[in-house]
Design a protein around this motif. Structure first.
Motif, PDB file in Angstrom:
ATOM      1  N   PHE A 169       1.002  -0.910   0.222  1.00 12.65           N
ATOM      2  CA  PHE A 169      -0.192   0.067   0.243  1.00 12.65           C
ATOM      3  C   PHE A 169       1.147   1.284  -0.019  1.00 12.65           C
ATOM      4  N   VAL A 170       0.473   2.326  -1.068  1.00 13.35           N
ATOM      5  CA  VAL A 170       0.967   3.805  -0.821  1.00 13.35           C
ATOM      6  C   VAL A 170      -0.059   4.566  -0.821  1.00 13.35           C
ATOM      7  N   GLY A 171       0.479   5.457  -0.489  1.00 13.64           N
ATOM      8  CA  GLY A 171      -0.420   6.948  -1.388  1.00 13.64           C
ATOM      9  C   GLY A 171      -0.071   7.582   0.880  1.00 13.64           C
ATOM     10  N   PRO A 172      -1.765   8.952   0.253  1.00 14.46           N
ATOM     11  CA  PRO A 172      -1.905  10.242   1.751  1.00 14.46           C
ATOM     12  C   PRO A 172      -2.864   9.264   2.226  1.00 14.46           C
ATOM     13  N   LEU A 173      -3.487   7.823   2.153  1.00  8.22           N
ATOM     14  CA  LEU A 173      -4.402   7.427   3.471  1.00  8.22           C
ATOM     15  C   LEU A 173      -2.935   6.633   3.734  1.00  8.22           C
ATOM     16  N   THR A 174      -2.046   5.828   4.036  1.00  6.75           N
ATOM     17  CA  THR A 174      -0.909   5.433   4.231  1.00  6.75           C
ATOM     18  C   THR A 174      -0.114   5.683   5.059  1.00  6.75           C
ATOM     19  N   GLU A 175       0.126   7.516   4.042  1.00  5.84           N
ATOM     20  CA  GLU A 175       1.165   8.113   5.095  1.00  5.84           C
ATOM     21  C   GLU A 175       0.227   9.165   6.361  1.00  5.84           C
ATOM     22  N   ALA A 176      -0.896   9.459   6.250  1.00  5.19           N
ATOM     23  CA  ALA A 176      -1.991   9.692   7.224  1.00  5.19           C
ATOM     24  C   ALA A 176      -2.047   8.886   8.404  1.00  5.19           C
ATOM     25  N   ALA A 177      -1.841   7.264   8.070  1.00  6.04           N
ATOM     26  CA  ALA A 177      -1.618   6.092   9.255  1.00  6.04           C
ATOM     27  C   ALA A 177      -0.333   6.285   9.605  1.00  6.04           C
ATOM     28  N   LEU A 178       0.293   6.373   9.503  1.00  5.37           N
ATOM     29  CA  LEU A 178       2.053   6.390   9.801  1.00  5.37           C
ATOM     30  C   LEU A 178       2.138   7.561  10.569  1.00  5.37           C
ATOM     31  N   GLU A 179       1.423   8.703  10.078  1.00  4.82           N
ATOM     32  CA  GLU A 179       1.697   9.850  11.373  1.00  4.82           C
ATOM     33  C   GLU A 179       1.529   9.257  12.495  1.00  4.82           C
ATOM     34  N   ARG A 180       0.310   8.852  12.678  1.00  2.05           N
ATOM     35  CA  ARG A 180       0.002   8.889  14.055  1.00  2.05           C
ATOM     36  C   ARG A 180      -0.110   7.296  15.256  1.00  2.05           C
ATOM     37  N   MET A 181       1.712   7.142  13.907  1.00  5.04           N
ATOM     38  CA  MET A 181       2.126   5.856  14.970  1.00  5.04           C
ATOM     39  C   MET A 181       3.414   5.927  15.199  1.00  5.04           C
ATOM     40  N   THR A 182       4.543   5.477  16.044  1.00  6.78           N
ATOM     41  CA  THR A 182       5.944   5.181  16.360  1.00  6.78           C
ATOM     42  C   THR A 182       6.309   3.843  16.600  1.00  6.78           C
ATOM     43  N   PHE A 183       7.545   3.641  15.981  1.00  3.79           N
ATOM     44  CA  PHE A 183       7.746   2.449  15.863  1.00  3.79           C
ATOM     45  C   PHE A 183       9.219   2.548  17.022  1.00  3.79           C
ATOM     46  N   ASP A 184       9.708   1.059  17.580  1.00  2.00           N
ATOM     47  CA  ASP A 184      10.920   0.533  17.969  1.00  2.00           C
ATOM     48  C   ASP A 184      11.733   0.334  16.885  1.00  2.00           C
ATOM     49  N   ARG A 185      11.589  -0.463  15.491  1.00  2.00           N
ATOM     50  CA  ARG A 185      12.226  -0.962  14.539  1.00  2.00           C
ATOM     51  C   ARG A 185      11.382  -0.841  13.542  1.00  2.00           C
ATOM     52  N   ALA A 186      12.246  -0.312  11.949  1.00  4.44           N
ATOM     53  CA  ALA A 186      11.420  -0.361  11.191  1.00  4.44           C
ATOM     54  C   ALA A 186      12.965  -1.516   9.813  1.00  4.44           C
ATOM     55  N   PHE A 187      11.961  -1.750   9.120  1.00 11.31           N
ATOM     56  CA  PHE A 187      12.326  -2.673   8.487  1.00 11.31           C
ATOM     57  C   PHE A 187      11.900  -2.677   7.142  1.00 11.31           C
ATOM     58  N   LEU A 188      12.645  -1.858   6.048  1.00 13.17           N
ATOM     59  CA  LEU A 188      12.668  -1.676   4.847  1.00 13.17           C
ATOM     60  C   LEU A 188      13.267  -2.490   3.637  1.00 13.17           C
ATOM     61  N   GLY A 189      12.385  -2.476   3.188  1.00 11.72           N
ATOM     62  CA  GLY A 189      13.093  -2.902   1.619  1.00 11.72           C
ATOM     63  C   GLY A 189      13.295  -2.062   0.122  1.00 11.72           C
ATOM     64  N   ALA A 190      14.282  -2.663  -0.423  1.00  7.37           N
ATOM     65  CA  ALA A 190      14.293  -2.077  -1.519  1.00  7.37           C
ATOM     66  C   ALA A 190      14.977  -2.602  -3.063  1.00  7.37           C
ATOM     67  N   ASP A 191      14.634  -2.273  -4.359  1.00  5.75           N
ATOM     68  CA  ASP A 191      14.971  -2.215  -5.357  1.00  5.75           C
ATOM     69  C   ASP A 191      16.701  -2.529  -5.910  1.00  5.75           C
ATOM     70  N   GLY A 192      17.292  -1.365  -4.840  1.00  2.00           N
ATOM     71  CA  GLY A 192      18.032  -1.310  -5.272  1.00  2.00           C
ATOM     72  C   GLY A 192      18.775  -0.630  -3.680  1.00  2.00           C
ATOM     73  N   VAL A 193      19.782   0.014  -3.804  1.00  2.00           N
ATOM     74  CA  VAL A 193      20.763   0.538  -2.469  1.00  2.00           C
ATOM     75  C   VAL A 193      22.160   1.153  -2.564  1.00  2.00           C
ATOM     76  N   THR A 194      22.282   1.909  -2.368  1.00  2.00           N
ATOM     77  CA  THR A 194      23.408   3.121  -2.569  1.00  2.00           C
ATOM     78  C   THR A 194      23.603   4.294  -1.679  1.00  2.00           C
ATOM     79  N   ALA A 195      25.198   4.288  -1.400  1.00  2.00           N
ATOM     80  CA  ALA A 195      25.564   5.123  -0.472  1.00  2.00           C
ATOM     81  C   ALA A 195      25.611   6.958  -0.704  1.00  2.00           C
ATOM     82  N   ASP A 196      25.373   6.951  -1.673  1.00  2.00           N
ATOM     83  CA  ASP A 196      25.224   7.841  -1.825  1.00  2.00           C
ATOM     84  C   ASP A 196      23.540   9.125  -2.235  1.00  2.00           C
ATOM     85  N   GLY A 197      22.590   7.783  -2.701  1.00  2.00           N
ATOM     86  CA  GLY A 197      21.341   7.910  -3.026  1.00  2.00           C
ATOM     87  C   GLY A 197      20.096   7.635  -1.903  1.00  2.00           C
TER      88      GLY A 197
END
Length: 279
Positions: A169-197
């Motif tokens: 899920f993405v979009g403004p509804l997802t973002e609004a829900a996120l703003e109402r919570m805090t977390f001990d840990r977040a685990f993120l995926g990636a299609d690619g990851v670089t040190a500078d970007g």
């Protein structure tokens, strides 16, 4: 973008000036897929036509769904087509499972954890089934399915607009829900990851969401197997606030890890058994 007559001119065919409109558009598409961003000015110089002609060519290619218009130019949409989650589940599975096992070992009972969408994070959700009690918020359908029916894991679905390819899920509804919570840990995926970007994804809606996720958690982990380090398949980026932890597998080359270490990223390299070393 590149100055007029540099990379595009280098790759252009010898008879560029004699190309008809259809063949010229094919060459424009080829140049965009090999060079990334392509400007109107360099294309006009390469094919010896007016900027207006190039803009019409770009409009045609955009209408066909082959290019995306940018300010003053275009970029290829299909140079690196986004894989579906189903396709990605079978890629580097042993590495993903090792990464997920280590990541699950960082979570303590009673914590509140945020799980991104994605194949590696989906494997992590399975590994978290024994860490109870736990509160898990997620944007991924795979994680929801893995955790459904477990009484001692409280699950929050951060719903919004479903991206069918990533099953997230993405979009403004997802973002609004996120703003109402805090977390001990977040685990993120990636299609690619670089040190500078930072994290590279197929769309700005995904990268904006990952940046919000990172800001809402005390500890941030990016789970990415070795092939994704230094990989830049798309043009949308999420910059992560320091500090954060990159978790990868032991197929990674030292030269791929070095830029992250130099940038102050905590890098964890996991072997197939789930044991880890910090780079």
């Amino acid at each position: 973008m590149h100055p007029t007559g540099t990379r595009a001119a280098h790759h252009a065919p010898g008879n560029a000036r004699q190309l008809g409109s259809r063949h010229r558009r094919e060459e424009i598409y080829r140049l965009a897929t090999t060079s990334g961003l392509t400007s109107v000015e360099e294309l006009a110089a390469t094919f010896d036509v007016t900027a207006s002609t190039i803009r019409r060519d770009l409009a045609t290619l955009t209408a066909e769904g082959r290019l995306a218009r940018t300010y003053g130019g275009a970029m290829a949409l299909l140079a690196h087509p986004e894989s579906s989650l189903r396709q990605r589940l079978g890629e580097a599975y042993d590495a993903k499972r090792a990464i997920a096992r280590w990541a699950a070992g960082q979570v303590r009972a009673g914590e509140t954890v945020l799980l991104d969408a994605g194949s590696t994070v989906g494997v992590l959700a399975h590994e978290l089934r024994t860490v109870t009690p736990l509160t898990v918020a997620t944007t991924g359908l795979t994680s929801l399915e893995a955790l459904a029916g477990l009484d001692q894991i409280h699950v929050e679905c951060l719903g919004g607009t479903l991206r069918h390819l990533s099953r997230g899920f993405v979009g403004p509804l997802t973002e609004a829900a996120l703003e109402r919570m805090t977390f001990d840990r977040a685990f993120l995926g990636a299609d690619g990851v670089t040190a500078d970007g930072g994290i590279c994804e197929a769309g700005l809606d995904q990268t904006r969401l990952k940046e919000l996720m990172a800001r809402r958690a005390d500890a941030v982990y990016v789970l990415a197997h070795a092939a994704k380090l230094g990989h830049r398949p798309f043009h949308s980026w999420a910059r992560l606030p320091a500090p954060w932890t990159l978790v990868t597998d032991d197929d990674v080359r030292p030269e791929a890890v070095a830029p992250f270490v130099a940038a102050g990223v905590d890098v964890v390299v996991v072997d197939p058994s789930g044991r880890a070393e910090r780079a």
